[in-house]
Design a protein around this motif. Sequence first.
Motif, PDB file in Angstrom:
ATOM      1  N   PHE A  74      -3.533  34.159 -70.605  1.00  0.00           N
ATOM      2  CA  PHE A  74      -2.430  35.001 -71.085  1.00  0.00           C
ATOM      3  C   PHE A  74      -2.954  36.174 -71.908  1.00  0.00           C
ATOM      4  CE2 PHE A  74       0.017  35.696 -75.053  1.00  0.00           C
ATOM      5  CZ  PHE A  74       1.037  36.491 -74.520  1.00  0.00           C
ATOM      6  N   LEU A  75      -3.875  35.901 -72.844  1.00  0.00           N
ATOM      7  CA  LEU A  75      -4.384  36.961 -73.717  1.00  0.00           C
ATOM      8  C   LEU A  75      -5.095  38.075 -72.944  1.00  0.00           C
ATOM      9  CD1 LEU A  75      -5.889  34.954 -76.741  1.00  0.00           C
ATOM     10  CD2 LEU A  75      -3.752  36.264 -76.675  1.00  0.00           C
ATOM     11  N   VAL A  76      -5.824  37.688 -71.902  1.00  0.00           N
ATOM     12  CA  VAL A  76      -6.614  38.663 -71.156  1.00  0.00           C
ATOM     13  C   VAL A  76      -5.762  39.466 -70.176  1.00  0.00           C
ATOM     14  CG1 VAL A  76      -8.437  38.868 -69.405  1.00  0.00           C
ATOM     15  CG2 VAL A  76      -8.797  37.420 -71.402  1.00  0.00           C
ATOM     16  N   THR A  77      -4.734  38.832 -69.611  1.00  0.00           N
ATOM     17  CA  THR A  77      -3.958  39.510 -68.565  1.00  0.00           C
ATOM     18  C   THR A  77      -2.565  39.947 -69.009  1.00  0.00           C
ATOM     19  OG1 THR A  77      -3.003  37.429 -67.737  1.00  0.00           O
ATOM     20  CG2 THR A  77      -5.135  38.133 -66.828  1.00  0.00           C
ATOM     21  N   TRP A  78      -2.101  39.410 -70.124  1.00  0.00           N
ATOM     22  CA  TRP A  78      -0.748  39.683 -70.611  1.00  0.00           C
ATOM     23  C   TRP A  78       0.310  39.380 -69.546  1.00  0.00           C
ATOM     24  CZ3 TRP A  78       0.331  39.819 -75.520  1.00  0.00           C
ATOM     25  CH2 TRP A  78      -0.665  40.224 -76.420  1.00  0.00           C
ATOM     26  N   THR A  79       0.061  38.323 -68.794  1.00  0.00           N
ATOM     27  CA  THR A  79       1.062  37.839 -67.847  1.00  0.00           C
ATOM     28  C   THR A  79       2.202  37.195 -68.631  1.00  0.00           C
ATOM     29  OG1 THR A  79      -0.670  37.413 -66.215  1.00  0.00           O
ATOM     30  CG2 THR A  79       1.434  36.299 -65.877  1.00  0.00           C
ATOM     31  N   SER A  80       3.397  37.265 -68.109  1.00  0.00           N
ATOM     32  CA  SER A  80       4.564  36.709 -68.784  1.00  0.00           C
ATOM     33  C   SER A  80       4.330  35.245 -69.174  1.00  0.00           C
ATOM     34  CB  SER A  80       5.786  36.788 -67.870  1.00  0.00           C
ATOM     35  OG  SER A  80       6.836  35.975 -68.364  1.00  0.00           O
ATOM     36  N   PRO A  81       4.499  34.912 -70.450  1.00  0.00           N
ATOM     37  CA  PRO A  81       4.325  33.513 -70.889  1.00  0.00           C
ATOM     38  C   PRO A  81       5.222  32.543 -70.129  1.00  0.00           C
ATOM     39  CG  PRO A  81       4.504  34.966 -72.778  1.00  0.00           C
ATOM     40  CD  PRO A  81       4.851  35.788 -71.581  1.00  0.00           C
ATOM     41  N   GLN A  82       6.399  33.017 -69.747  1.00  0.00           N
ATOM     42  CA  GLN A  82       7.307  32.158 -68.996  1.00  0.00           C
ATOM     43  C   GLN A  82       6.724  31.800 -67.630  1.00  0.00           C
ATOM     44  OE1 GLN A  82      11.708  32.767 -69.460  1.00  0.00           O
ATOM     45  NE2 GLN A  82      11.063  34.823 -70.046  1.00  0.00           N
ATOM     46  N   LYS A  83       6.116  32.802 -66.983  1.00  0.00           N
ATOM     47  CA  LYS A  83       5.506  32.556 -65.673  1.00  0.00           C
ATOM     48  C   LYS A  83       4.300  31.624 -65.804  1.00  0.00           C
ATOM     49  CE  LYS A  83       6.890  36.876 -63.415  1.00  0.00           C
ATOM     50  NZ  LYS A  83       6.420  38.134 -62.768  1.00  0.00           N
ATOM     51  N   ILE A  84       3.519  31.842 -66.862  1.00  0.00           N
ATOM     52  CA  ILE A  84       2.347  30.984 -67.075  1.00  0.00           C
ATOM     53  C   ILE A  84       2.789  29.540 -67.304  1.00  0.00           C
ATOM     54  CG2 ILE A  84       0.538  30.414 -68.748  1.00  0.00           C
ATOM     55  CD1 ILE A  84      -0.122  33.345 -68.929  1.00  0.00           C
ATOM     56  N   SER A  85       3.810  29.348 -68.111  1.00  0.00           N
ATOM     57  CA  SER A  85       4.316  28.000 -68.381  1.00  0.00           C
ATOM     58  C   SER A  85       4.813  27.338 -67.096  1.00  0.00           C
ATOM     59  CB  SER A  85       5.445  28.060 -69.406  1.00  0.00           C
ATOM     60  OG  SER A  85       5.982  26.776 -69.647  1.00  0.00           O
ATOM     61  N   LYS A  86       5.579  28.099 -66.314  1.00  0.00           N
ATOM     62  CA  LYS A  86       6.112  27.549 -65.073  1.00  0.00           C
ATOM     63  C   LYS A  86       4.989  27.157 -64.117  1.00  0.00           C
ATOM     64  CE  LYS A  86      10.590  29.944 -65.055  1.00  0.00           C
ATOM     65  NZ  LYS A  86      11.408  30.979 -64.392  1.00  0.00           N
ATOM     66  N   GLU A  87       3.969  28.009 -63.999  1.00  0.00           N
ATOM     67  CA  GLU A  87       2.878  27.721 -63.073  1.00  0.00           C
ATOM     68  C   GLU A  87       2.025  26.549 -63.552  1.00  0.00           C
ATOM     69  OE1 GLU A  87       2.112  28.971 -59.929  1.00  0.00           O
ATOM     70  OE2 GLU A  87       4.183  29.570 -60.277  1.00  0.00           O
ATOM     71  N   PHE A  88       1.820  26.464 -64.868  1.00  0.00           N
ATOM     72  CA  PHE A  88       1.043  25.346 -65.406  1.00  0.00           C
ATOM     73  C   PHE A  88       1.717  24.022 -65.051  1.00  0.00           C
ATOM     74  CE2 PHE A  88      -0.268  22.206 -68.502  1.00  0.00           C
ATOM     75  CZ  PHE A  88      -1.635  22.437 -68.646  1.00  0.00           C
ATOM     76  N   TRP A  89       3.010  23.948 -65.280  1.00  0.00           N
ATOM     77  CA  TRP A  89       3.718  22.695 -65.019  1.00  0.00           C
ATOM     78  C   TRP A  89       3.958  22.483 -63.530  1.00  0.00           C
ATOM     79  CZ3 TRP A  89       3.108  19.369 -68.494  1.00  0.00           C
ATOM     80  CH2 TRP A  89       3.008  19.755 -69.834  1.00  0.00           C
ATOM     81  N   HIS A  90       3.977  23.584 -62.785  1.00  0.00           N
ATOM     82  CA  HIS A  90       4.023  23.453 -61.328  1.00  0.00           C
ATOM     83  C   HIS A  90       2.743  22.776 -60.831  1.00  0.00           C
ATOM     84  CE1 HIS A  90       3.864  25.599 -57.159  1.00  0.00           C
ATOM     85  NE2 HIS A  90       4.342  24.383 -57.053  1.00  0.00           N
ATOM     86  N   GLY A  91       1.608  23.229 -61.356  1.00  0.00           N
ATOM     87  CA  GLY A  91       0.325  22.618 -61.005  1.00  0.00           C
ATOM     88  C   GLY A  91       0.252  21.171 -61.443  1.00  0.00           C
ATOM     89  N   ALA A  92       0.785  20.895 -62.650  1.00  0.00           N
ATOM     90  CA  ALA A  92       0.785  19.518 -63.153  1.00  0.00           C
ATOM     91  C   ALA A  92       1.610  18.614 -62.244  1.00  0.00           C
ATOM     92  CB  ALA A  92       1.343  19.482 -64.577  1.00  0.00           C
ATOM     93  N   GLY A  93       2.755  19.130 -61.781  1.00  0.00           N
ATOM     94  CA  GLY A  93       3.609  18.359 -60.873  1.00  0.00           C
ATOM     95  C   GLY A  93       2.923  18.106 -59.540  1.00  0.00           C
ATOM     96  N   ASP A  94       2.254  19.131 -59.015  1.00  0.00           N
ATOM     97  CA  ASP A  94       1.517  18.969 -57.760  1.00  0.00           C
ATOM     98  C   ASP A  94       0.413  17.928 -57.914  1.00  0.00           C
ATOM     99  OD1 ASP A  94       3.041  20.744 -56.387  1.00  0.00           O
ATOM    100  OD2 ASP A  94       1.613  22.403 -56.450  1.00  0.00           O
ATOM    101  N   ALA A  95      -0.253  17.950 -59.074  1.00  0.00           N
ATOM    102  CA  ALA A  95      -1.321  16.989 -59.323  1.00  0.00           C
ATOM    103  C   ALA A  95      -0.779  15.564 -59.297  1.00  0.00           C
ATOM    104  CB  ALA A  95      -1.984  17.267 -60.671  1.00  0.00           C
TER     105      ALA A  95
END
Length: 421
Positions: free
Chosen positions: A262-283
């Motif tokens: 997030f700090l390096v790319t300034w991607t939306s925190p909401q998108k990062i959160s969604k993708e993190f938990w999306h990956g967790a769900g896939d795992a």
Amino acid sequence: MLITLGGIVVLVTIYLMVKQYETRLVLFCAGMVLALCAGQPMAPFLAFSHAMKENKLFESIVSVMGFAMVMKLTQCDQHLIRYLVRGLKRVGPLLIPASVLVTFFINTSITSSAGCSAAVGAILIPLMLASGIHPAIAAAAIYVATYGAILNPGYAQVALVAEVAKVSNMDVVSNHFVAMLVSILIGAVSLFVVAVLLKEHKGYVLPADKRIQDDDFKINPIKAVVPLIPLTLLILGSTGLVPPFKQLAISHAMIIGAFFGFLVTWTSPQKISKEFWHGAGDAFGHVFGIIICALVFVEGLKAVGVIQAITDLMVGTPAIAKISSAFGPFILGIMCGSGDAAAVAFNRAVTPEAVRFGLTAMDMGSTAAIAGALGRSMSPIAGGMIICSAFAGCSPLDAAKRNAPGMILACISVLVLLLYK
């Protein structure tokens, strides 16, 4: 009678997995059938409940996959891949072993074999084809290296071996580090030798409509470093170089890595959160799901006495225990296209009894995990192999055959280094 029945069910299970029926469904149903035949219908359900409570294993797996999804969202993985590729463009035929080693290194962060095949293959395979390397060699060079994830402390197989051996994940990685490096060097050199012998290391002419088009992708070195941050933190902590980092769990390192994304790319925190938990769900659904269903299958085998029979045979002939812990998962990995299912079943069923064979659970578990991955790396029905072959425009079987010599030699090297030391 029950053992004979168990053997038949195992053969049917392997057949269904070769035919690419859904792995979790096949393993779960096979476990249920075995348990019912043994008159123990509750055994699979109890195994299911037990597996669902494996909190330590669960934490490592889901955090790694969540971090991988964040790296994909922020494109930090692409910056790392392209940064490494930049130095490979002028090495000629040596591009073959170089691509193997680069993919292996990248796979330590992008731990999914299919995901790594897609991300790296999309860049390196066209580069190899443009350099005159045969399509089957190009596809093989990428997929042969997609077991580098076993050097990631948070990888599912590593976490499982650590749990069975009752050691830390970093202990497992440290133990098989040399064996892994030797195996990938053997794989890289063997593939290069095969290419030279077949005269496929140069001379291929890429059709005009498939030639590489330079894009405007600008590499950011800072973004390229981000995928390596969690692994770096864990290594610095486990080696004692930075004592405060020793308290970091694998999940903590992955969360820190996602935060840096997030700090390096300034991607939306909401998108990062969604993708993190999306990956967790896939795992949970894919990786942990296989582990759960494999345990149900193992309980079924225990119920009919197959596991005890195999264990008794191994105790009586330790040489069989050593060889089977490598070539059992290796052969199943080839046949099923999945190294995880074979290795998980073996490590749940046999590895806890390693001391009875004169081995340590850590050595035996790592051997099975690596061997299963090596077998999968030469399987023509593996998902990642199919992806790489599609990029290269060749048959998955053609690519798999070129990987075979190296993977067989690599499996032997792992067996010797871990179980005959």
